[in-house]
Design a protein around this motif. Structure first.
Motif, PDB file in Angstrom:
ATOM      1  N   ASN A 193       5.959 -29.473  -2.517  1.00  0.00           N
ATOM      2  CA  ASN A 193       7.224 -28.776  -2.370  1.00  0.00           C
ATOM      3  C   ASN A 193       7.027 -27.253  -2.436  1.00  0.00           C
ATOM      4  O   ASN A 193       7.536 -26.506  -1.603  1.00  0.00           O
ATOM      5  CB  ASN A 193       8.178 -29.244  -3.476  1.00  0.00           C
ATOM      6  CG  ASN A 193       9.618 -29.044  -3.063  1.00  0.00           C
ATOM      7  OD1 ASN A 193       9.908 -28.909  -1.873  1.00  0.00           O
ATOM      8  ND2 ASN A 193      10.514 -29.015  -4.030  1.00  0.00           N
ATOM      9  N   SER A 244       5.132 -26.024   0.667  1.00  0.00           N
ATOM     10  CA  SER A 244       5.912 -25.941   1.902  1.00  0.00           C
ATOM     11  C   SER A 244       6.869 -24.745   1.845  1.00  0.00           C
ATOM     12  O   SER A 244       7.122 -24.088   2.853  1.00  0.00           O
ATOM     13  CB  SER A 244       6.639 -27.248   2.181  1.00  0.00           C
ATOM     14  OG  SER A 244       7.690 -27.411   1.276  1.00  0.00           O
ATOM     15  N   TRP A 277       6.203 -21.973   0.295  1.00  0.00           N
ATOM     16  CA  TRP A 277       5.332 -20.827   0.534  1.00  0.00           C
ATOM     17  C   TRP A 277       5.017 -20.716   2.032  1.00  0.00           C
ATOM     18  O   TRP A 277       5.075 -19.627   2.613  1.00  0.00           O
ATOM     19  CB  TRP A 277       4.054 -21.009  -0.298  1.00  0.00           C
ATOM     20  CG  TRP A 277       2.958 -20.023  -0.075  1.00  0.00           C
ATOM     21  CD1 TRP A 277       1.661 -20.310   0.221  1.00  0.00           C
ATOM     22  CD2 TRP A 277       3.033 -18.602  -0.142  1.00  0.00           C
ATOM     23  NE1 TRP A 277       0.918 -19.176   0.346  1.00  0.00           N
ATOM     24  CE2 TRP A 277       1.745 -18.100   0.128  1.00  0.00           C
ATOM     25  CE3 TRP A 277       4.081 -17.696  -0.389  1.00  0.00           C
ATOM     26  CZ2 TRP A 277       1.451 -16.726   0.164  1.00  0.00           C
ATOM     27  CZ3 TRP A 277       3.788 -16.324  -0.351  1.00  0.00           C
ATOM     28  CH2 TRP A 277       2.496 -15.858  -0.095  1.00  0.00           C
ATOM     29  N   GLY A 278       4.754 -21.825   2.693  1.00  0.00           N
ATOM     30  CA  GLY A 278       4.487 -21.856   4.133  1.00  0.00           C
ATOM     31  C   GLY A 278       5.671 -21.312   4.915  1.00  0.00           C
ATOM     32  O   GLY A 278       5.515 -20.498   5.834  1.00  0.00           O
ATOM     33  N   LYS A 279       6.875 -21.716   4.521  1.00  0.00           N
ATOM     34  CA  LYS A 279       8.084 -21.269   5.223  1.00  0.00           C
ATOM     35  C   LYS A 279       8.251 -19.752   5.123  1.00  0.00           C
ATOM     36  O   LYS A 279       8.606 -19.078   6.100  1.00  0.00           O
ATOM     37  CB  LYS A 279       9.317 -21.960   4.620  1.00  0.00           C
ATOM     38  CG  LYS A 279       9.753 -23.158   5.450  1.00  0.00           C
ATOM     39  CD  LYS A 279      10.767 -24.020   4.774  1.00  0.00           C
ATOM     40  CE  LYS A 279      12.117 -23.363   4.674  1.00  0.00           C
ATOM     41  NZ  LYS A 279      13.062 -24.234   3.940  1.00  0.00           N
ATOM     42  N   LEU A 305       6.729 -24.381  13.874  1.00  0.00           N
ATOM     43  CA  LEU A 305       6.159 -24.487  12.511  1.00  0.00           C
ATOM     44  C   LEU A 305       7.256 -24.528  11.447  1.00  0.00           C
ATOM     45  O   LEU A 305       7.172 -25.267  10.469  1.00  0.00           O
ATOM     46  CB  LEU A 305       5.242 -23.296  12.237  1.00  0.00           C
ATOM     47  CG  LEU A 305       3.787 -23.472  12.673  1.00  0.00           C
ATOM     48  CD1 LEU A 305       3.019 -22.159  12.500  1.00  0.00           C
ATOM     49  CD2 LEU A 305       3.115 -24.568  11.851  1.00  0.00           C
ATOM     50  N   GLU A 306       8.302 -23.737  11.666  1.00  0.00           N
ATOM     51  CA  GLU A 306       9.415 -23.719  10.710  1.00  0.00           C
ATOM     52  C   GLU A 306      10.047 -25.105  10.581  1.00  0.00           C
ATOM     53  O   GLU A 306      10.326 -25.596   9.490  1.00  0.00           O
ATOM     54  CB  GLU A 306      10.465 -22.704  11.158  1.00  0.00           C
ATOM     55  CG  GLU A 306      11.255 -22.155  10.007  1.00  0.00           C
ATOM     56  CD  GLU A 306      12.005 -20.892  10.388  1.00  0.00           C
ATOM     57  OE1 GLU A 306      12.412 -20.773  11.565  1.00  0.00           O
ATOM     58  OE2 GLU A 306      12.168 -20.029   9.514  1.00  0.00           O
ATOM     59  N   PHE A 319       7.769 -27.414   8.585  1.00  0.00           N
ATOM     60  CA  PHE A 319       7.831 -27.198   7.123  1.00  0.00           C
ATOM     61  C   PHE A 319       9.150 -27.663   6.515  1.00  0.00           C
ATOM     62  O   PHE A 319       9.198 -28.140   5.387  1.00  0.00           O
ATOM     63  CB  PHE A 319       7.548 -25.723   6.794  1.00  0.00           C
ATOM     64  CG  PHE A 319       6.082 -25.454   6.668  1.00  0.00           C
ATOM     65  CD1 PHE A 319       5.424 -25.727   5.474  1.00  0.00           C
ATOM     66  CD2 PHE A 319       5.342 -24.974   7.745  1.00  0.00           C
ATOM     67  CE1 PHE A 319       4.064 -25.516   5.359  1.00  0.00           C
ATOM     68  CE2 PHE A 319       3.979 -24.765   7.636  1.00  0.00           C
ATOM     69  CZ  PHE A 319       3.329 -25.041   6.440  1.00  0.00           C
ATOM     70  N   GLU A 320      10.240 -27.518   7.329  1.00  0.00           N
ATOM     71  CA  GLU A 320      11.521 -28.029   6.825  1.00  0.00           C
ATOM     72  C   GLU A 320      11.486 -29.548   6.647  1.00  0.00           C
ATOM     73  O   GLU A 320      12.002 -30.095   5.671  1.00  0.00           O
ATOM     74  CB  GLU A 320      12.661 -27.635   7.765  1.00  0.00           C
ATOM     75  CG  GLU A 320      13.473 -26.518   7.161  1.00  0.00           C
ATOM     76  CD  GLU A 320      14.182 -25.684   8.195  1.00  0.00           C
ATOM     77  OE1 GLU A 320      14.562 -26.235   9.248  1.00  0.00           O
ATOM     78  OE2 GLU A 320      14.343 -24.468   7.949  1.00  0.00           O
ATOM     79  N   ILE A 331       8.761 -31.288   6.062  1.00  0.00           N
ATOM     80  CA  ILE A 331       7.939 -31.572   4.862  1.00  0.00           C
ATOM     81  C   ILE A 331       8.802 -31.432   3.606  1.00  0.00           C
ATOM     82  O   ILE A 331       8.804 -32.287   2.725  1.00  0.00           O
ATOM     83  CB  ILE A 331       6.724 -30.612   4.775  1.00  0.00           C
ATOM     84  CG1 ILE A 331       5.750 -30.887   5.930  1.00  0.00           C
ATOM     85  CG2 ILE A 331       5.991 -30.759   3.427  1.00  0.00           C
ATOM     86  CD1 ILE A 331       4.584 -29.922   6.002  1.00  0.00           C
ATOM     87  N   GLU A 332       9.592 -30.355   3.576  1.00  0.00           N
ATOM     88  CA  GLU A 332      10.418 -30.101   2.390  1.00  0.00           C
ATOM     89  C   GLU A 332      11.448 -31.226   2.175  1.00  0.00           C
ATOM     90  O   GLU A 332      11.573 -31.750   1.075  1.00  0.00           O
ATOM     91  CB  GLU A 332      11.132 -28.764   2.548  1.00  0.00           C
ATOM     92  CG  GLU A 332      11.500 -28.146   1.228  1.00  0.00           C
ATOM     93  CD  GLU A 332      12.053 -26.749   1.436  1.00  0.00           C
ATOM     94  OE1 GLU A 332      11.665 -25.853   0.692  1.00  0.00           O
ATOM     95  OE2 GLU A 332      12.865 -26.572   2.379  1.00  0.00           O
TER      96      GLU A 332
END
Ligand code: ATP
Ligand code: MG
Length: 356
Positions: free
Chosen positions: A147, A150, A152-154, A171-172, A175-176, A178-179
């Motif tokens: 969590n 992801s 941090w990635g965003k 990519l956004e 990551f969403e 994944i979150e």
């Protein structure tokens, strides 16, 4: 003649009740087990009617239903529920008058089996619960890290959106996803934890003496013929403890049924079970002592092993003591024993007085 003698012994030695009445429920014949339960002499009972010893007269009408049960009331007011089979025949009596033959099996032994099944179920659930809570704890940390990562990635993506162009949008979204899936996993693990909490033992305040007494009522029918005397040595009668009533009751039933079996196996007429309670400060101790056949030195090492039994095939699962030990340790207590072959055994359980 031989057959007649054997039949008489079957009638008298049977652990079932066997009665013969006429169509008005006057007794014509009763066996020893019935005398034993009612607590009156054969002579006194034969003067009475079946209906004099039944709790609800309407039960007699409901005997066509399944299961057919009748509750007999003893001289001292105790209740004895029985599963009943009955047949009406006209060839029992010389004058061809109709008579009813009643055969009853005590309900209590079936109750015992039900309790044992329940004990196994409880234990399985507790095991599943324990496993689940272990897995949940293991999963919570990596989920929290995913969590955070992801998130941090965003942030990185939004800081570098210009550089990334169309790939940045893609990519956004990744990551969403994944979150949101991590949050879903966390919800599932939370739900599992709640489920496990519900499975944990239910600790309430109660009197251990009352617990013992109510357990004795449950197994009462198993103490008859030949009679087993219960001797009580209760210490600190007024003591209240905080624990799981039902679980301790199931453990006691297991220990008592083992003691009863050991006495029956020794084939004695002066069977005795002594129940002793001791207040040990933090812990409460219940001791169940019997003068049954005892446990040989060789078997003493094995009695807590799962599936170890000396009972004939089909009579014991060998799970009783293994489950008792497992469950009592979950309550923070312990179980132990000492035994002398052909003299008797003494089992004890201890559990925390304040529940922890
Ligand atoms: N009070 C006792 N006196 C003598 N032997 C005992 C006593 N309690 C237990 N045992 C011995 O320990 C064995 C294991 O007991 P346990 O309660 O685990 O299983 P079981 O009684 O054989 O079967 P189940 O409890 O499933 O009906 C018994 O078969 C018996 O040999
Ligand atoms: Mg047992």
């Amino acid at each position: 003649m031989l057959e007649k003698n054997i039949l008489r012994d079957i009638l008298e030695l049977s652990g079932e009740i066997i009665l013969l009445t006429d169509m008005d429920y006057n007794f014509l014949l009763i066996n020893y087990e019935f005398e034993n339960i009612i607590g009156l002499s054969k002579k006194q009972i034969l003067k009475a009617k079946l209906t004099d010893f039944i709790k609800e007269k309407k039960d007699l009408i409901e005997l066509s239903q399944i299961p057919k049960t009748l509750t007999f009331i003893s001289k001292s007011g105790e209740k004895y529920p029985f599963y009943i089979q009955h047949v009406t025949r006209d060839h029992y009596l010389p004058d061809k008058k109709k008579a009813i033959l009643w055969i009853g099996v005590p309900k209590a032994s079936t109750e015992l089996k039900k309790f044992q099944k329940e004990l196994i179920r409880l234990n399985r659930m507790a095991e599943v619960g324990q496993l689940a809570s272990g897995i949940v704890h293991e999963l919570r940390n990596p989920l929290a890290i995913i969590n955070q990562a992801s998130g941090w990635g965003k942030t990185l993506i939004s800081d570098n959106k210009k550089k990334l162009g169309q790939d940045g949008d893609e990519l956004e979204r990744v990551f969403e996803e994944i979150e949101s899936q991590t949050i879903r996993c966390r919800d599932i693990t939370d739900e599992l934890l709640n489920f496990v909490r519900e499975l944990s033992t239910e600790k309430k305040e109660f009197s251990p003496i009352k617990l013992i007494e109510s357990t004795l009522t449950l197994i009462n029918a198993d103490l008859k013929s030949p009679k087993i005397i219960i001797e009580k040595k209760y210490e600190h009668r007024e003591r209240l403890i905080k624990s799981d009533f039902r679980i301790i009751q199931q453990i006691l039933i297991n220990l008592l049924s083992n003691a009863i079996y050991a006495i029956r196996e020794k084939n004695i007429m002066d069977g005795k079970i002594t129940i002793i309670t001791q207040d040990q400060g933090n812990m409460f101790k219940i001791i169940i002592k019997d003068n049954g056949k005892g446990i040989s030195q060789k078997d003493q090492e094995k009695i807590f092993d799962i599936f170890f039994t000396t009972k004939p095939r089909g009579q014991g699962t060998g799970l009783g003591l293994a489950l008792c030990r497992d469950i009592i340790s979950k309550l923070g207590g312990e179980i132990g024993f000492s035994s002398k072959y052909m003299e008797g055994s003494e089992f004890y359980i201890t559990f925390p007085i304040n529940g922890s």
